[in-house]
Design a protein around this motif. Sequence first.
Motif, mmCIF file in Angstrom:
data_model
loop_
_atom_site.group_PDB
_atom_site.id
_atom_site.type_symbol
_atom_site.label_atom_id
_atom_site.label_comp_id
_atom_site.label_asym_id
_atom_site.label_seq_id
_atom_site.Cartn_x
_atom_site.Cartn_y
_atom_site.Cartn_z
ATOM 1 N N THR A 109 -8.220 7.247 -7.446
ATOM 2 C CA THR A 109 -8.514 6.715 -8.779
ATOM 3 C C THR A 109 -7.780 5.410 -9.018
ATOM 4 N N TYR A 110 -6.472 5.382 -8.764
ATOM 5 C CA TYR A 110 -5.697 4.181 -9.046
ATOM 6 C C TYR A 110 -5.930 3.078 -8.021
ATOM 7 N N ARG A 111 -6.320 3.457 -6.801
ATOM 8 C CA ARG A 111 -6.641 2.418 -5.828
ATOM 9 C C ARG A 111 -7.894 1.662 -6.265
ATOM 10 N N HIS A 152 0.832 -1.202 0.000
ATOM 11 C CA HIS A 152 0.000 0.000 0.000
ATOM 12 C C HIS A 152 0.869 1.256 0.000
ATOM 13 N N TRP A 153 1.901 1.272 0.856
ATOM 14 C CA TRP A 153 2.779 2.442 0.936
ATOM 15 C C TRP A 153 3.677 2.549 -0.292
ATOM 16 N N ALA A 154 4.101 1.431 -0.822
ATOM 17 C CA ALA A 154 4.895 1.466 -2.046
ATOM 18 C C ALA A 154 4.072 2.043 -3.195
ATOM 19 N N SER A 155 2.795 1.693 -3.229
ATOM 20 C CA SER A 155 1.911 2.195 -4.276
ATOM 21 C C SER A 155 1.732 3.705 -4.171
ATOM 22 N N GLU A 165 0.967 11.740 1.683
ATOM 23 C CA GLU A 165 0.352 12.374 2.843
ATOM 24 C C GLU A 165 -1.133 12.063 2.946
ATOM 25 N N ASP A 166 -1.796 11.910 1.806
ATOM 26 C CA ASP A 166 -3.249 11.697 1.814
ATOM 27 C C ASP A 166 -3.611 10.564 0.865
ATOM 28 N N GLU A 167 -4.010 9.418 1.419
ATOM 29 C CA GLU A 167 -4.337 8.270 0.584
ATOM 30 C C GLU A 167 -5.610 8.472 -0.225
ATOM 31 N N ASP A 168 -6.402 9.489 0.124
ATOM 32 C CA ASP A 168 -7.624 9.779 -0.627
ATOM 33 C C ASP A 168 -7.461 10.977 -1.555
#
Length: 482
Positions: free
Chosen positions: A243-245, A211-214, A234-237
Motif C-alpha cells: 500500500t505505502y509503496r 527501499h530497505w529503510a522504508s 521479510e516480505d516487501e509485498d
Amino acid sequence: MAASRVSYLLTSIATSYSLVRDRGGQGSFINASFLKVFILVYLALSFGWLVYARYLLPKWLSPLLKLPQPKGGSWWNGHFWTIFSAGTAEVERRTNDGFIYYCSILNQQRVIVTSERALEEICTRVENFTKPNAILGLAEKLLGLGLVLTEGEVHKQQRRAFLPIFAPRHVRDMYSIFWQKTCEVTRKLTRLLEASSAEHDQDHTVLEVGHWASRAALDIVTMATLGEDFGAIEDEDSRLAKTYRLALEPSRGYLILAMLKLYFPSWLIDALPTAGIATLANMFQSSVVCAGTCSEKRRQAASDKLLPAGKDLLSLCFHYQEVNHADEEALIDQMTTFLAAGHETISQILRQEARCHFPDPISLGESDVSSADVELMPMMQAFINEVLRWYPPIPETMRVPIKDMVIDGQWVPKGIWMIIPIKGLHREERFWGPDANTFNPRRWLNTNGSFNSTGGGFSKAEMACLLSAWVGSFDFELADPR
C-alpha cells in the motif's frame, strides 16, 4: 471547486433550455435553430471565461505580476515545468522581496512566500488560512483526518486528546520496539550481503538503501502504533508495505489520475474504467487495517481494565480517559496519520559512537538499547537534525487565504495558493548563516562538542536506532558517484 462548477454548468444549461422551451408555448419543442443559438452563445461565453481566467488574468491582468517570477514558461502551463525540472527549493534562490509569483498547470496563479514576517502571519493567523481542498481530498485517504490535516477547533481538540501519548516517557518505552526491528533488518541485509559475496566472489553488493529503510520504518511504526507486526522486512509485498509503496513510489498513470482529481470531481475520475483506478483504490487500505485493530484493542481494554497498557500508541490511547471516549473514526484517522507520518520521516565519528554505545545488532544474543544510549551520542543526534534540515520530510506546504488580505504589505487575493517552501527556507543564509548550503552537522553541537537534547521524539528515536545499527555494521558508498 471543480464539482461545483460542473454542477453549476449543468444546472444552467438545463434551466436555460427549459426557459427557451417554455417560450415556444403549447408544450411543444421550440425550433432547433433557437437551441443552436443558445448552445453557441453558451459555448462562446464559456470559452471567453476560460481565456480570461487561464490566460489573460494570470499572464496580463493579475496585480501579482509585479512580483519576481521564474524565467521562461509556456503560454498554457506557465512555469510548471521550469519549477518541476529545477527541483524543490531552487526557484526560491532568486532575488525577491519576500514573494515570488508563478503560474502552475493551466496557468493557475501561485505565490511562493519567503518573507519572515509573512510566514509568521500565515502560521499564526491560522483562522484566515486553510489547506487547499484539492490537496486535502487526495491526502486524507492515505493520511486520515488526523493532526496533520485537521484545522481550527478540530485540530485543537485532537492536540489535547492525542499529544499526551507522545510524552517522552512513552517514547522511551518504545526503544525496545525500535531496536528489535532494527536488528531484524540489519541481519536480513547481512544475509543478503553474504549470499551475494559467495555468489560473485566479492565483499560488496549494490542495494537500494532507501527501499530497505522504508520497509524497516514501516515495521517499526506499525509495531509502535498498532502493536502488530505486518512483516514488511521479510516480505516487501505484505499488505501495508505494498500500500505505502504504491503511494510513495507512484506510477505515471497514478500521478496523472491524481492530478486530474485537482481539476475534476473525484467521483468522475473514480468512474473511469482504467487499471490505474484499481491501483488508486488499493492504496487506501491503511484505514481499513487501522479500523480492525482499533476495534480489537478497544474491546481488550474494556474487558480487562487492570491489564497493563501496551507500549504501542493504540494501547496507550485507551488508557487516557479523554482519548478512550473519542469517536472511533477519529482514532482510526489518528492511527492512519501516525502510520503514514512515521514511514517517511562525519562517518568516522558516527561509527565510533555507534560501536561504543550500541550493542551489535547482528549478534543473536539478548541485547537492548534505551534513550540513555542515544543521549551519549551527540554527533549522531546532530547528524539526524542536519539530515532533517537538508532533506525535510515535507519539502513544502500550501495555504489558501479565505478572503482578500494584505500580508507583509503585499495584497493577496482570496483563494490563491500560497506556497511555504520549507526546504528552500532551510537553505536560506538569513536563517542559517553563511554555510546554509553546506551539510554541516556540527552546527547543532555546542562549543564543547555536546548536544542539547530536547527528547528527540518518536521519529528521531527511530532514526537513531536504525542509523546507529547500519553505520556500525556496514561501510557505505554510492554505487554511481555521479
